[in-house]
Design a protein around this motif. Structure first.
Motif, PDB file in Angstrom:
ATOM      1  N   VAL A  44       0.829  -1.200   0.000  1.00  0.00           N
ATOM      2  CA  VAL A  44       0.000   0.000   0.000  1.00  0.00           C
ATOM      3  C   VAL A  44       0.867   1.254   0.000  1.00  0.00           C
ATOM      4  N   PHE A  45       0.271   2.325  -0.503  1.00  0.00           N
ATOM      5  CA  PHE A  45       0.937   3.618  -0.586  1.00  0.00           C
ATOM      6  C   PHE A  45      -0.033   4.681  -0.122  1.00  0.00           C
ATOM      7  N   ASP A  46       0.472   5.669   0.602  1.00  0.00           N
ATOM      8  CA  ASP A  46      -0.365   6.758   1.089  1.00  0.00           C
ATOM      9  C   ASP A  46      -0.761   7.644  -0.094  1.00  0.00           C
ATOM     10  N   PRO A  47      -2.063   7.917  -0.270  1.00  0.00           N
ATOM     11  CA  PRO A  47      -2.481   8.727  -1.421  1.00  0.00           C
ATOM     12  C   PRO A  47      -1.933  10.150  -1.392  1.00  0.00           C
ATOM     13  N   ASN A  48      -1.653  10.690  -0.200  1.00  0.00           N
ATOM     14  CA  ASN A  48      -1.099  12.042  -0.113  1.00  0.00           C
ATOM     15  C   ASN A  48       0.395  12.044  -0.414  1.00  0.00           C
ATOM     16  N   THR A  49       1.108  11.007  -0.016  1.00  0.00           N
ATOM     17  CA  THR A  49       2.548  10.917  -0.232  1.00  0.00           C
ATOM     18  C   THR A  49       2.884  10.536  -1.667  1.00  0.00           C
ATOM     19  N   ILE A  50       2.111   9.646  -2.264  1.00  0.00           N
ATOM     20  CA  ILE A  50       2.443   9.149  -3.605  1.00  0.00           C
ATOM     21  C   ILE A  50       2.409  10.258  -4.647  1.00  0.00           C
TER      22      ILE A  50
END
Length: 144
Positions: A44-50
């Motif tokens: 998973v990846f943070d939508p704000n960080t990606i």
């Protein structure tokens, strides 16, 4: 010739209560930090960080709810990462899950630990036959 890739790993001490495993990689040619989580079913990846790595990202809302990351019933979405690496292992056209990782970011900030950009979970660990060697501080991955 080696048939596997060894990635140096860093053991992050969580206030003497245990450790998290971190490895470095790249997302779209920018350095990234990933947690290794053998208990996570998906990466998973943070939508704000990606969005620091991918411009004009398109999220597709995932039906149902996702459980995990210290909570349950979390909303998630999917998106495609054209290319990213874990160490020297290249992964292309990966359908990733976007999940809010703010609780992890807050904890890491309080502990003075590096910010993470994603969590590598069981899907990729199984696919690339991951072996964690704590003694040598290496993650071994076998490309297809």
């Amino acid at each position: 010739m080696r048939r596997y890739i060894e990635v140096p790993l860093q053991l992050l001490d969580i206030e003497g209560e245990g450790f998290h495993i971190m490895v470095k990689g790249m997302i779209h040619d920018k350095e990234a930090h990933f947690l290794i989580d053998t208990g996570a079913s998906r990466s998973v990846f943070d939508p704000n960080t990606i969005t620091n790595f991918i411009e004009d990202i398109e999220f597709e809302k995932k039906e149902g709810l996702t459980a995990g990351v210290g909570s349950s019933d979390l909303e998630s979405a999917t998106f495609v990462i054209d290319s990213f690496t874990v160490g020297d292992l290249e992964i292309h056209d990966y359908e990733a899950v976007a999940l809010d990782l703010e609780n992890i970011h807050e904890m890491y900030d309080k502990l003075g630990l590096p910010r993470i950009d994603g969590i590598i979970g069981g899907d990729l660990l199984k696919q690339f036959k991951a072996v964690i060697n704590y003694r040598c501080k290496k993650l071994r991955l076998t490309p297809r």
